[in-house]
Design an enzyme around this catalytic site. Structure first.
Site, PDB file in Angstrom:
ATOM      1  N   GLU A   1      -4.574   7.264  -5.203  1.00  0.00           N
ATOM      2  CA  GLU A   1      -4.825   6.608  -6.493  1.00  0.00           C
ATOM      3  C   GLU A   1      -6.339   6.519  -6.763  1.00  0.00           C
ATOM      4  OE1 GLU A   1      -2.858   2.870  -5.327  1.00  0.00           O
ATOM      5  OE2 GLU A   1      -4.823   1.928  -5.337  1.00  0.00           O
TER       6      GLU A   1
ATOM      7  N   HIS B   1      -2.099  -0.386  -9.882  1.00  0.00           N
ATOM      8  CA  HIS B   1      -2.620  -1.244  -8.797  1.00  0.00           C
ATOM      9  C   HIS B   1      -3.305  -2.495  -9.380  1.00  0.00           C
ATOM     10  CE1 HIS B   1      -4.469  -1.322  -4.473  1.00  0.00           C
ATOM     11  NE2 HIS B   1      -4.166  -2.545  -4.919  1.00  0.00           N
TER      12      HIS B   1
ATOM     13  N   ARG C   1       0.858  -1.177   0.000  1.00  0.00           N
ATOM     14  CA  ARG C   1       0.000   0.000   0.000  1.00  0.00           C
ATOM     15  C   ARG C   1       0.898   1.233   0.000  1.00  0.00           C
ATOM     16  NH1 ARG C   1      -3.716  -2.733  -1.217  1.00  0.00           N
ATOM     17  NH2 ARG C   1      -5.681  -3.041  -0.102  1.00  0.00           N
TER      18      ARG C   1
HETATM   19  C1  8YV Z   1      -7.497  -4.856  -4.993  1.00  0.00           C
HETATM   20  C2  8YV Z   1      -5.818  -5.151  -3.269  1.00  0.00           C
HETATM   21  O1  8YV Z   1      -8.466  -5.276  -4.155  1.00  0.00           O
HETATM   22  O2  8YV Z   1      -5.683  -7.331  -2.414  1.00  0.00           O
HETATM   23  C3  8YV Z   1      -5.641  -6.137  -2.176  1.00  0.00           C
HETATM   24  O3  8YV Z   1      -5.465  -5.703  -1.041  1.00  0.00           O
HETATM   25  O4  8YV Z   1      -5.620  -3.997  -3.083  1.00  0.00           O
HETATM   26  C4  8YV Z   1      -6.217  -5.561  -4.631  1.00  0.00           C
HETATM   27  O5  8YV Z   1      -6.282  -6.917  -4.823  1.00  0.00           O
HETATM   28  C5  8YV Z   1      -7.819  -5.093  -6.409  1.00  0.00           C
HETATM   29  O6  8YV Z   1      -7.089  -4.198  -7.133  1.00  0.00           O
HETATM   30  C6  8YV Z   1      -9.283  -4.937  -6.748  1.00  0.00           C
HETATM   31  O7  8YV Z   1      -9.751  -3.675  -6.500  1.00  0.00           O
END
Ligand code: 8YV
Length: 315
Positions: A263, A281, A234
């Protein structure tokens, strides 16, 4: 039969929308023009929120749903869900671990290779005729055999390190404690010391208030002018201002980033840099993994409404 009402925070692929709409009465938050009045109108009906990792569920959203029982996250990271607000009311939270681990690790390693070997620039070199006009592409840096650091040896960090072993890299990791299953790799508790002994530093930490800006000026300057930062966790794990400064003034060699503060908008300073690889992402973004994530979101919702144990609870 009365289908439970759920609040869907962001879009899912069509293959998830169809079964979700079949099983539940779905209220699409992302389609609402006036989100506040939408929430105050449908909030009292809502028994579950289906969200995505990066979208989460804010305190205001949770409070607008007085009958909320569950937040089901499509993603392993649940840092964007207000866990305190959930705990206060006994609201359960689930995520989608394991099913995405290998794809996220793959993208991290691919980003390292792509940036270190200059593959994006090399592609342009072919397409724009530079190869024929100017000759050989400028030399880039080797990956195999060099030193890698993994900051956070959880599921994803472990799979990254396993892959790096295949490149004969000298691997070390930081975590709260040394991991019994990582005896092949050096344990370096201090992130600054880890960065100091790394050519490539992978950030694979689950984000929380405790890890916010764990990669700051000190870590970045320890990684140094030849070092590369790879972030597949993150944005909050990194002090982005410090990162941009270090990239601009050459204190850090390069960065491969899949996540950004605010983002999908990103700080325009990133776009002016040629020592970065920028990704939208999408580390978990394969058909196979996203199908498995969507299934797990629905399986958790179904288990909850059937009174069965949740499959992957975090709260
Ligand atoms: C997003 C993610 O959920 O697993 C995570 O924590 O941030 C990603 O897998 C994905 O981009 C779908 O929005």
């Amino acid at each position: 039969m009365n289908k439970p009402h759920i609040l869907q925070v962001g879009p899912y692929p069509e293959w998830d929308e169809v079964p979700l709409n079949a099983a539940f009465t779905v209220h699409r938050y992302f389609d609402a023009a006036d989100k506040e009045s939408f929430l105050s109108r449908i909030g009292p009906e809502i028994r579950a929120i289906a969200t995505r990792g990066e979208l989460g569920a804010s305190r205001a959203m949770i409070e607008a749903c007085p009958g909320l029982e569950l937040v089901s996250v499509y993603g392993v990271g649940f840092d964007a869900v207000d866990l305190a607000a959930c705990r206060e009311r006994g609201i359960r939270v689930t995520n989608t671990p394991d099913v995405l681990t290998n794809d996220v690790a793959d993208l991290g390693v691919a980003m390292m290779l792509c940036l270190s070997r200059g593959m994006i620039g090399a592609e342009s070199w072919v397409r724009d005729g530079s190869w024929a006009k100017k000759g050989l592409y400028p030399l880039k840096r080797r990956v195999w055999g060099r030193r890698a650091g993994v900051l956070g040896l959880g599921r994803i960090g472990y799979e990254v390190a396993k892959r790096l072993q295949g490149f004969d890299m000298d691997i070390a990791y930081s975590d709260v404690v040394a991991k019994p299953y990582a005896s092949d790799w050096a344990f370096v508790a201090d992130p600054v010391a880890l960065a100091e002994r790394s050519d490539f530093l992978f950030v694979t930490l689950a984000a929380s208030a405790a890890t916010r800006h764990i990669v700051g000026r000190e870590v970045l300057s320890a990684l140094g002018s030849e070092g590369m930062l790879v972030n597949i966790s993150r944005a909050s794990n990194i002090d982005e201002e410090a990162l941009l400064d270090a990239l601009e003034n050459g204190n850090l060699g390069s960065a491969a980033l899949d996540v950004f503060e605010g983002e999908p908008a990103l700080n325009p300073r990133f776009l002016a840099l040629d020592n970065v690889l920028l990704q939208p992402h999408h580390a978990s973004g394969t058909v196979e993994t996203r199908k498995a994530m969507g299934q797990l979101v629905r399986d958790n919702l179904a288990a909850h409404f059937a009174g069965k144990p949740l499959l992957t609870p975090v709260v």
